[in-house]
Design an enzyme around this catalytic site. Sequence first.
Site, PDB file in Angstrom:
ATOM      1  N   LYS A  79       0.850  -1.204   0.000  1.00 56.46           N
ATOM      2  CA  LYS A  79       0.000   0.000   0.000  1.00 56.46           C
ATOM      3  C   LYS A  79       0.879   1.246   0.000  1.00 56.46           C
ATOM      4  O   LYS A  79       1.899   1.299   0.707  1.00 56.46           O
ATOM      5  CB  LYS A  79      -0.894  -0.022   1.247  1.00 56.46           C
ATOM      6  CG  LYS A  79      -1.907   1.118   1.326  1.00 56.46           C
ATOM      7  CD  LYS A  79      -2.778   0.980   2.578  1.00 56.46           C
ATOM      8  CE  LYS A  79      -3.828   2.059   2.690  1.00 56.46           C
ATOM      9  NZ  LYS A  79      -4.632   1.946   3.926  1.00 56.46           N
ATOM     10  N   SER A 154      -9.654   1.798   3.291  1.00 52.42           N
ATOM     11  CA  SER A 154      -8.831   2.585   2.386  1.00 52.42           C
ATOM     12  C   SER A 154      -7.805   1.776   1.607  1.00 52.42           C
ATOM     13  O   SER A 154      -7.277   2.257   0.617  1.00 52.42           O
ATOM     14  CB  SER A 154      -8.106   3.665   3.176  1.00 52.42           C
ATOM     15  OG  SER A 154      -7.203   3.069   4.114  1.00 52.42           O
ATOM     16  N   SER A 178      -9.713  -0.617   7.442  1.00 52.51           N
ATOM     17  CA  SER A 178      -9.206  -0.499   6.072  1.00 52.51           C
ATOM     18  C   SER A 178      -8.548  -1.734   5.499  1.00 52.51           C
ATOM     19  O   SER A 178      -8.203  -1.739   4.326  1.00 52.51           O
ATOM     20  CB  SER A 178      -8.212   0.649   5.984  1.00 52.51           C
ATOM     21  OG  SER A 178      -8.912   1.847   5.877  1.00 52.51           O
TER      22      SER A 178
HETATM   23  N1  GLN Z   1     -12.818   3.958   6.759  1.00 51.56           N
HETATM   24  C1  GLN Z   1     -12.230   4.369   8.001  1.00 51.56           C
HETATM   25  C2  GLN Z   1     -11.863   5.813   7.925  1.00 51.56           C
HETATM   26  O1  GLN Z   1     -12.197   6.407   6.964  1.00 51.56           O
HETATM   27  C3  GLN Z   1     -11.040   3.529   8.304  1.00 51.56           C
HETATM   28  C4  GLN Z   1      -9.837   3.953   7.570  1.00 51.56           C
HETATM   29  C5  GLN Z   1      -8.675   3.101   7.889  1.00 51.56           C
HETATM   30  O2  GLN Z   1      -8.795   2.074   8.541  1.00 51.56           O
HETATM   31  N2  GLN Z   1      -7.516   3.573   7.476  1.00 51.56           N
HETATM   32  O3  GLN Z   1     -11.254   6.359   8.793  1.00 51.56           O
END
Ligand code: GLN
Length: 480
Positions: A79, A154, A178
Amino acid sequence: MGISDLTIDSVLEGLRRRQFSARELAAEALRFAEAGNPRTNAYLHFCPERAIEAARTVDEKLARGEDPGPLAGVPVAVKDVILTQGVRTTCGSKLLANYIAPYDATAVIRLERAGGVILGKTNCDEFAMGSSTENSAFGPVRNPVALDRVPGGSSGGSAAVVAQGTAVVSLGSDTGGSIRQPASFCGVVGATPTYGRVSRYGLTAFASSLDHIGPFARNVRDAATLLEVVAGRDEMDSTSAFAPVPRYAEAMNGDVQGVKIGLPKEYFQGLESESGDLISKGIEALKKLGCQVREISLPATDYAVACYYIICTAEASSNLARYDGVRYTSRSAESATLADMYRNTRGEGFGAECKRRIMLGTYVLSAGYYDAYYLKAQKVRALIARDFAAAFQEVDAIVTPVSPFPAFRLGEKLDDPLQMYLSDIYTITGSLAGIPCMSVPCGTTAEGLPVGMQILTRHFDEPGMFRLAEAFERAGGADG
Ligand code: GLN
């Protein structure tokens, strides 16, 4: 076996039998991944020189009769919030479009030391903020299972490359879901280990007390192998745990007879949907394997979304302050004063979601509101952790859905941040508690959309989590 079906074991086997060299495999994997990328936009960039170099090292070790490592020759994707020395690391942000990382993250060093071959960096929501990968400055990722849908976020790119077969395994990061949510949306395995299990050194900070690095794979065993390689104490991250890393493979013996599983009632209320039905089938399959299933309660669950979005935005507002046009980032071209330069750089560079979170986070930390919001949220976080600790007095594992719904259409939730935040309703509690949690595939809806089942265990009980997930997978998942 085609390149898109490779597993860690099949790569090791192919190398051992000299069916291919690591270099041949790397070259072929790169070709395949580059050719397939326009379909999904899952990779942001490739690093062919680095991949070939890593593969050459594996071939040399093999030629000398040395052990090339548990990931020898395995095509891996990382990532783009995880630093790779000499390779662009954008965090999905326009601000870092040309940023070349000056050092490697510890996880990257470890995976290459184990023989892993990094093909490239994967697309993600800007600074890992989002649930659909639509917040990337470089265009969204399409879900390889259904191209008009999001891959989740994400770490949508890291989930998509594994689902698409353009990497065998990948690394993602998880702050509130995420890894698990995109794994669920793309039909792959994704695991978030105990907080501190994997060093965060070289992981770009979003919300430091919640950030985790973890693996994606097409089966539980591969996810466990990748985690084992990157886990363990690292002097460069004072929050990394001293606890020794167990051999996860040894835990995966298929025997889950008598394992006590709790189903938190708060997670199943109002879940009359196809996703809910599939999870129910999955639970029946676990019962057939001999697990003892019972209802439990995690009463603080209702406050989790609010609690998470206060803590993560507070930490994000502080962490993102470093992108000021002086260090790391590009700089706004013409500004009369220093203050203007900061304002213009940040105003032009950050996307809408980052700005929203910086404002919210700054607000909840400001004098006068700190006690009412931030401090309160920290207290609620302690209650959520306490709920889990109490539950684990009674049960060995907790099983829940990963997300209330399967992959949604691109653009469907973009105008409604609150709806988007609700995609994480089942994943953020585990993150707040810092316990191991993962998504394992649990069938597909009538439309063919994957649904993941979440398994959570006690701190550092990754072996128990993987044992349960692997037994479930071995028995055929929800259809077992
Ligand atoms: N979707 C969650 C957020 O927007 C989690 C994001 C993540 O785990 N990096 O914060």
